[in-house]
Design a protein around this motif. Structure first.
Motif, mmCIF file in Angstrom:
data_model
loop_
_atom_site.group_PDB
_atom_site.id
_atom_site.type_symbol
_atom_site.label_atom_id
_atom_site.label_comp_id
_atom_site.label_asym_id
_atom_site.label_seq_id
_atom_site.Cartn_x
_atom_site.Cartn_y
_atom_site.Cartn_z
ATOM 1 N N TYR A 85 0.986 -1.033 -0.025
ATOM 2 C CA TYR A 85 -0.251 -0.019 0.087
ATOM 3 C C TYR A 85 0.928 1.231 -0.112
ATOM 4 C CZ TYR A 85 -4.156 -2.868 0.698
ATOM 5 O OH TYR A 85 -5.033 -3.911 0.540
ATOM 6 N N VAL A 86 0.811 1.959 -1.031
ATOM 7 C CA VAL A 86 1.378 3.394 -1.201
ATOM 8 C C VAL A 86 0.744 4.610 -1.350
ATOM 9 C CG1 VAL A 86 3.459 4.218 -2.381
ATOM 10 C CG2 VAL A 86 3.354 1.830 -2.420
ATOM 11 N N LEU A 87 1.393 5.429 -0.353
ATOM 12 C CA LEU A 87 0.202 6.621 -0.603
ATOM 13 C C LEU A 87 1.190 7.513 -0.935
ATOM 14 C CD1 LEU A 87 -2.187 7.981 0.660
ATOM 15 C CD2 LEU A 87 -1.167 8.459 2.563
ATOM 16 N N ALA A 88 1.067 8.542 -2.138
ATOM 17 C CA ALA A 88 1.670 9.450 -2.652
ATOM 18 C C ALA A 88 1.222 10.726 -2.243
ATOM 19 C CB ALA A 88 1.671 9.259 -4.033
ATOM 20 N N ARG A 89 2.124 11.710 -1.763
ATOM 21 C CA ARG A 89 1.539 13.101 -1.458
ATOM 22 C C ARG A 89 2.908 13.876 -1.724
ATOM 23 N NH1 ARG A 89 4.005 14.507 3.206
ATOM 24 N NH2 ARG A 89 4.585 13.069 4.582
ATOM 25 N N GLN A 90 2.694 15.289 -1.846
ATOM 26 C CA GLN A 90 3.841 16.285 -2.291
ATOM 27 C C GLN A 90 4.764 16.128 -1.099
ATOM 28 O OE1 GLN A 90 0.971 19.510 -2.262
ATOM 29 N NE2 GLN A 90 1.278 19.686 -4.757
ATOM 30 N N PHE A 153 12.022 4.284 -8.344
ATOM 31 C CA PHE A 153 10.735 4.773 -9.298
ATOM 32 C C PHE A 153 10.614 6.489 -9.122
ATOM 33 C CE2 PHE A 153 9.288 3.066 -4.912
ATOM 34 C CZ PHE A 153 8.478 3.988 -4.481
ATOM 35 N N VAL A 154 9.874 7.066 -9.903
ATOM 36 C CA VAL A 154 9.761 8.436 -10.029
ATOM 37 C C VAL A 154 8.340 8.869 -10.176
ATOM 38 C CG1 VAL A 154 12.170 8.867 -10.751
ATOM 39 C CG2 VAL A 154 10.298 8.498 -12.545
ATOM 40 N N CYS A 155 7.941 9.849 -9.811
ATOM 41 C CA CYS A 155 6.821 10.721 -10.153
ATOM 42 C C CYS A 155 6.760 11.112 -11.450
ATOM 43 C CB CYS A 155 6.391 11.711 -9.042
ATOM 44 S SG CYS A 155 4.766 12.588 -9.172
ATOM 45 N N HIS A 156 5.968 10.922 -12.351
ATOM 46 C CA HIS A 156 5.995 11.420 -13.641
ATOM 47 C C HIS A 156 4.842 12.244 -14.047
ATOM 48 C CE1 HIS A 156 3.017 8.413 -15.182
ATOM 49 N NE2 HIS A 156 4.000 7.653 -14.547
ATOM 50 N N GLU A 157 4.049 12.613 -13.108
ATOM 51 C CA GLU A 157 2.696 13.653 -13.437
ATOM 52 C C GLU A 157 3.288 14.809 -12.753
ATOM 53 O OE1 GLU A 157 0.368 13.307 -15.054
ATOM 54 O OE2 GLU A 157 0.580 11.180 -15.497
ATOM 55 N N TYR A 158 3.390 15.804 -13.387
ATOM 56 C CA TYR A 158 3.699 17.274 -12.696
ATOM 57 C C TYR A 158 2.737 17.548 -11.612
ATOM 58 C CZ TYR A 158 5.077 21.661 -11.554
ATOM 59 O OH TYR A 158 5.597 23.020 -10.893
ATOM 60 N N CYS A 159 3.413 17.754 -10.398
ATOM 61 C CA CYS A 159 2.553 17.735 -9.072
ATOM 62 C C CYS A 159 2.680 18.923 -8.388
ATOM 63 C CB CYS A 159 2.454 16.492 -8.367
ATOM 64 S SG CYS A 159 4.091 15.931 -7.878
ATOM 65 N N GLY A 160 3.603 19.700 -8.611
ATOM 66 C CA GLY A 160 4.286 20.929 -7.752
ATOM 67 C C GLY A 160 5.638 21.225 -8.032
ATOM 68 N N GLY A 162 8.087 20.447 -6.099
ATOM 69 C CA GLY A 162 8.874 19.487 -5.668
ATOM 70 C C GLY A 162 8.879 18.222 -6.405
ATOM 71 N N HIS A 163 8.232 18.268 -7.621
ATOM 72 C CA HIS A 163 7.645 17.286 -8.709
ATOM 73 C C HIS A 163 9.100 16.611 -8.875
ATOM 74 C CE1 HIS A 163 6.710 14.835 -12.040
ATOM 75 N NE2 HIS A 163 7.374 15.437 -12.747
ATOM 76 N N HIS A 164 10.252 17.383 -9.384
ATOM 77 C CA HIS A 164 11.428 16.609 -9.903
ATOM 78 C C HIS A 164 12.111 15.723 -8.871
ATOM 79 C CE1 HIS A 164 12.547 20.635 -8.494
ATOM 80 N NE2 HIS A 164 13.737 20.147 -8.331
ATOM 81 N N LEU A 165 11.826 16.182 -7.439
ATOM 82 C CA LEU A 165 12.754 15.538 -6.388
ATOM 83 C C LEU A 165 11.783 14.277 -5.817
ATOM 84 C CD1 LEU A 165 13.720 18.656 -4.442
ATOM 85 C CD2 LEU A 165 15.006 17.369 -5.977
ATOM 86 N N MET A 166 10.684 13.947 -6.480
ATOM 87 C CA MET A 166 9.473 13.081 -5.756
ATOM 88 C C MET A 166 10.013 11.499 -6.403
ATOM 89 S SD MET A 166 5.617 13.067 -5.814
ATOM 90 C CE MET A 166 4.681 11.822 -5.000
ATOM 91 N N GLU A 167 10.647 10.803 -5.587
ATOM 92 C CA GLU A 167 11.196 9.534 -6.139
ATOM 93 C C GLU A 167 11.252 8.387 -4.740
ATOM 94 O OE1 GLU A 167 15.083 10.044 -7.343
ATOM 95 O OE2 GLU A 167 15.847 10.363 -5.228
ATOM 96 N N GLY A 168 11.339 7.308 -5.137
ATOM 97 C CA GLY A 168 11.457 6.162 -4.085
ATOM 98 C C GLY A 168 12.402 4.942 -4.630
ATOM 99 N N GLU A 169 12.271 3.901 -3.713
ATOM 100 C CA GLU A 169 12.974 2.802 -4.222
ATOM 101 C C GLU A 169 12.622 1.574 -3.917
ATOM 102 O OE1 GLU A 169 17.845 2.330 -4.013
ATOM 103 O OE2 GLU A 169 17.002 1.874 -2.118
ATOM 104 N N ILE A 170 12.424 0.332 -4.534
ATOM 105 C CA ILE A 170 12.059 -0.897 -4.459
ATOM 106 C C ILE A 170 13.258 -1.727 -4.045
ATOM 107 C CG2 ILE A 170 10.538 -2.799 -4.706
ATOM 108 C CD1 ILE A 170 9.084 -0.802 -6.786
#
Ligand code: CUA
Length: 184
Positions: A85-90, A153-160, A162-170
């Motif tokens: 379960y992954v919750l995305a937010r800015q 993994f990265v966020c690829h929908e412009y969300c604000g 800090g969008h370009h910094l939104m990332e994570g790891e599996i």
């Protein structure tokens, strides 16, 4: 043999120039090619829209889902099957950004993804995992990571801003090193 004759007569009546015929054939081939690529994109590439499969947040028919999003993370679903379960937010994924998502190699992993603010994206590099995180809507997909390793993994929908910094790891860990998951 009526049909070929008919066509033969038609060709000769309108007297189509040889080059004209070449272009007619070429245009038909192009159209067939376009239809083929569109069909491949729609069916062959395995692309699916975020559907109703994952349900919605606070869905009375699916109380476990909303409950698990209050405590996002990796849950045991069954024998060698995990739910993430992954919750995305800015501008973070929880889990993923501050703590990697850990799942054992070779297991079946069902992701459930949503957003608590705006639309975000979720694209796992070097895989075909690519979906959107839509507020209120749960994106669901099941994958299997065969070998241990790390995936960004990265966020690829412009969300604000800090969008370009939104990332994570599996992190795909060997089965023997997997520390276990939450139970529900
Ligand atoms: Cu989140 Cu872009």
């Amino acid at each position: 043999m009526i049909v070929p004759q008919y066509f033969h007569i038609r060709w000769s009546i309108v007297e189509i120039h040889r080059f004209e015929k070449v272009w007619i054939v070429a245009s038909i081939l192009l159209i067939v090619g376009y239809i083929a690529t569109v069909t491949y994109g729609a069916i062959g590439a395995g692309v699916q829209m975020v559907g109703k499969k994952g349900g919605q947040i606070e869905d009375p028919d699916n109380p476990t889902s909303s409950e698990n999003f209050r405590e996002p993370g990796v849950y045991t679903v069954g024998e060698n099957h995990y739910a993430v379960y992954v919750l995305a937010r800015q501008f973070v994924f929880r889990p993923g950004t501050n703590d990697p998502i850990k799942v054992p190699a070779g297991s079946k992993v069902t992701f459930h993804l949503t957003s608590s603010d705006v639309i975000h994206g979720f694209q796992v590099i070097d895989t075909n995992i690519n979906t959107m995180a839509i507020p209120g809507q749960v994106g669901q997909f099941t994958v299997r990571f065969k070998k241990p390793g790390k995936y960004g993994f990265v966020c690829h929908e412009y969300c604000g801003v800090g969008h370009h910094l939104m990332e994570g790891e599996i992190m795909i860990v060997p089965k023997s090193e997997f520390e276990g998951a939450k139970q529900r």
